[in-house]
Design an enzyme around this catalytic site. Structure first.
Site, PDB file in Angstrom:
ATOM      1  N   HIS A   1      32.998 102.252  33.157  1.00  0.00           N
ATOM      2  CA  HIS A   1      33.864 103.996  32.783  1.00  0.00           C
ATOM      3  C   HIS A   1      34.106 102.895  31.589  1.00  0.00           C
ATOM      4  CE1 HIS A   1      36.473 107.004  34.438  1.00  0.00           C
ATOM      5  NE2 HIS A   1      35.668 107.021  32.607  1.00  0.00           N
TER       6      HIS A   1
ATOM      7  N   ARG B   1      32.453 107.534  22.267  1.00  0.00           N
ATOM      8  CA  ARG B   1      32.769 108.486  21.596  1.00  0.00           C
ATOM      9  C   ARG B   1      31.264 108.496  20.581  1.00  0.00           C
ATOM     10  NH1 ARG B   1      36.653 109.932  24.771  1.00  0.00           N
ATOM     11  NH2 ARG B   1      38.762 108.840  24.396  1.00  0.00           N
TER      12      ARG B   1
ATOM     13  N   ASN C   1      31.849 112.773  28.343  1.00  0.00           N
ATOM     14  CA  ASN C   1      32.765 113.939  27.552  1.00  0.00           C
ATOM     15  C   ASN C   1      32.866 113.639  26.584  1.00  0.00           C
ATOM     16  OD1 ASN C   1      33.916 111.390  27.907  1.00  0.00           O
ATOM     17  ND2 ASN C   1      35.943 112.552  27.813  1.00  0.00           N
TER      18      ASN C   1
ATOM     19  N   HIS D   1      36.064 111.867  37.820  1.00  0.00           N
ATOM     20  CA  HIS D   1      37.256 111.731  37.887  1.00  0.00           C
ATOM     21  C   HIS D   1      38.583 112.844  39.075  1.00  0.00           C
ATOM     22  CE1 HIS D   1      41.106 112.140  34.769  1.00  0.00           C
ATOM     23  NE2 HIS D   1      41.759 113.428  35.548  1.00  0.00           N
TER      24      HIS D   1
ATOM     25  N   ASP E   1      38.226 102.305  32.263  1.00  0.00           N
ATOM     26  CA  ASP E   1      38.254 103.461  31.247  1.00  0.00           C
ATOM     27  C   ASP E   1      38.703 103.526  29.572  1.00  0.00           C
ATOM     28  OD1 ASP E   1      39.126 105.965  30.901  1.00  0.00           O
ATOM     29  OD2 ASP E   1      40.340 106.713  32.438  1.00  0.00           O
TER      30      ASP E   1
HETATM   31  C1  NCD Z   1      39.663 109.822  28.693  1.00  0.00           C
HETATM   32  C2  NCD Z   1      39.452 110.086  27.310  1.00  0.00           C
HETATM   33  O1  NCD Z   1      39.766 110.135  26.770  1.00  0.00           O
HETATM   34  O2  NCD Z   1      37.609 109.939  27.440  1.00  0.00           O
HETATM   35  N1  NCD Z   1      41.019 110.031  29.370  1.00  0.00           N
HETATM   36  C3  NCD Z   1      42.031 109.556  29.895  1.00  0.00           C
HETATM   37  O3  NCD Z   1      43.043 110.176  29.681  1.00  0.00           O
HETATM   38  N2  NCD Z   1      41.937 108.773  30.411  1.00  0.00           N
HETATM   39  C4  NCD Z   1      39.500 110.854  29.911  1.00  0.00           C
HETATM   40  C5  NCD Z   1      39.422 109.893  31.207  1.00  0.00           C
HETATM   41  O4  NCD Z   1      38.640 109.266  31.488  1.00  0.00           O
HETATM   42  O5  NCD Z   1      40.039 111.472  31.947  1.00  0.00           O
HETATM   43 ZN    ZN Z   2      37.231 108.348  31.999  1.00  0.00          ZN
HETATM   44 ZN    ZN Z   3      39.375 110.281  33.712  1.00  0.00          ZN
END
Ligand code: NCD
Ligand code: ZN
Ligand code: ZN
Ligand code: ZN
Length: 417
Positions: A55, A59, A89, A173, A286
């Site tokens: 995870h 970017r 994303n 999510h 994450d």
């Molecule tokens: C993540 C992101 O910035 O891409 N942000 C977050 O607060 N965790 C997106 C996500 O995993 O929800």
């Molecule tokens: Zn995430």
């Molecule tokens: Zn998330």
């Protein structure tokens, strides 16, 4: 045998002083008396499976100034992570096979560690076609960074039934968007109130009630009630280092803003207990790099997310050293379980036939995290000054890619399949 490595090897559930034989990037033998062209003796150091971080948000493409695949995967290697799975994303979301192919084209030559790409689930996704090209699918039931969102039961049900036929895992999510309060929020407390544990619980319960047959992995589990809601679902639980080690008392304004939010001590303790009890299966960083300029905006406008790919595994190893968790738990959540949940058959354990992905740990080398010494483009970390154990070497398919925290080889990350 090209290469033989000796040390205290994590092999079938225990630490054994033995040797690992490696040929063409694969482990071809394990035993005390192996010989090869080259022998590297690590003495009392631990040889553990390379970590798999399923995870990260690198970017790339779209916001390479925050992180790109090169710096992101270098950061991973520094932390002993030999495989990452990147989320869809991006600035332009990755939700069709053509978009997955485009992303692959952009990022593959930049990878220092092995990688896989997630395909985002949307009403337009060609799920069956995408399945061969992705390491897994991603479903966003709550709004967060980016604009991927699907919170309608009928659509989710239909999409997950299609995912089930592909055998791929879907990472979710899990915050029910209908329960999230919209509107301005001034501080951490309001952020938490707007995204309460009930949102997590509701998303998990709705998925469980659908019974679609898809393999569901719940991301960044954040609450005691969310953890309890997992019982009997058959879903796997992914957790972050920040929800495990930080709580709402850690208030650095926008810098502490993340989805789901940091919560009170009670939740953090429940997560720690859950980890010890084997109820949290996968460590996922994450890794969500945002710039200081963005994080220093008014709380309301600051984006949610924290970096983590370069700190999560070393922090967890620090917890092993401080005896909060045992080594078996560490290995399970950093390599064994993510490999099995995402079907990475050549990865996740030190066994004959597996890729020779390893981290070499000197348990005596406790260090303090210092953002200045990280490879990530993200110039800050919520864990500044924390105890962590960084690997003295990271080995990817038999090649030492990082040694004493320095780059030690040419770039050779490959896509996993
Ligand atoms: C993540 C992101 O910035 O891409 N942000 C977050 O607060 N965790 C997106 C996500 O995993 O929800
Ligand atoms: Zn995430
Ligand atoms: Zn998330
Ligand atoms: Zn409010």
């Amino acid at each position: 045998m090209d290469l033989v490595i000796e040390g205290r090897v994590y092999f079938r559930g225990s630490l054994t002083r033995t040797r690992i034989g490696i040929e063409d990037g694969k482990i071809t033998a394990i035993g005390r008396n192996l010989r090869g062209d080259e022998l590297v003796d690590h003495g009392d150091r631990l040889l553990l499976p390379g970590a798999i971080d399923p995870h990260v948000h690198f970017r790339d493409p779209g916001q390479e100034a925050k992180e790109d695949f090169s710096t992101g995967t270098l950061a991973a290697a520094h932390a002993g992570v030999t495989t990452i799975l990147d989320m869809p994303n991006n600035l332009r979301p990755v939700i069709t096979s053509a978009q997955v192919a485009d992303k692959r084209e952009t990022v593959s030559s930049r990878a220092w560690v092995d990688f896989g790409l997630f395909g985002g689930l949307s009403r337009f996704s060609d799920i069956e076609r995408m399945a061969d090209d992705v390491a897994g699918f991603k479903l966003y039931m709550g709004s967060t960074t980016g604009n991927l969102l699907e919170n309608d039961d009928r659509w989710i049900d239909a999409m997950l039934r299609r995912v089930a036929t592909t055998g791929r895992t879907v990472s979710v999510h899990a915050e029910d968007d209908a329960i999230l309060a919209k509107g301005p929020e001034l501080d951490m407390e309001e952020h938490e109130l707007h995204r309460p544990p009930e949102a997590e619980v509701s998303a998990i319960r709705r998925l469980a009630a659908m019974g679609t047959g898809a393999r569901v992995n719940i991301c960044h589990l954040s609450s005691a009630e969310g953890l309890a809601a997992m019982d009997g679902t058959g879903f796997t639980a992914e957790f972050t280092a920040h929800h495990l080690m930080l709580d709402s008392r850690f208030d650095r304004k926008g810098y502490s803003k993340v989805n789901p939010p940091l919560r009170t001590m009670r939740h953090r303790e429940a997560l720690m207990d859950g980890l010890k009890a084997g109820k949290l299966h996968i460590l996922g960083s994450d890794h969500a790099p945002h710039t200081p300029a963005e994080k220093e905006k008014r709380f309301d406008e600051a984006p949610s997310g924290m970096p983590g790919v370069e700190t999560s595994v070393p922090l967890l190893m620090g917890l092993v050293k401080h005896e909060f968790i045992d080594l078996h738990t560490f290995v399970a959540v950093t390599s064994l379980n993510p490999a099995s949940v995402f079907g990475l058959r050549n990865k996740g354990a030190i066994e004959v036939g597996m890729d020779a992905d390893l981290m070499v740990i000197d348990p005596k080398r406790m260090a303090r995290i210092d953002a200045k010494h990280l490879y990530s483009k993200c110039p800050w970390t919520p864990f500044e000054g924390w105890d962590a154990i960084y690997p003295v070497a990271t080995i990817l398919r038999g090649t030492m890619i990082m040694e004493d925290e320095n780059v030690a080889s040419a770039r050779q990350g490959q896509e996993v399949h």
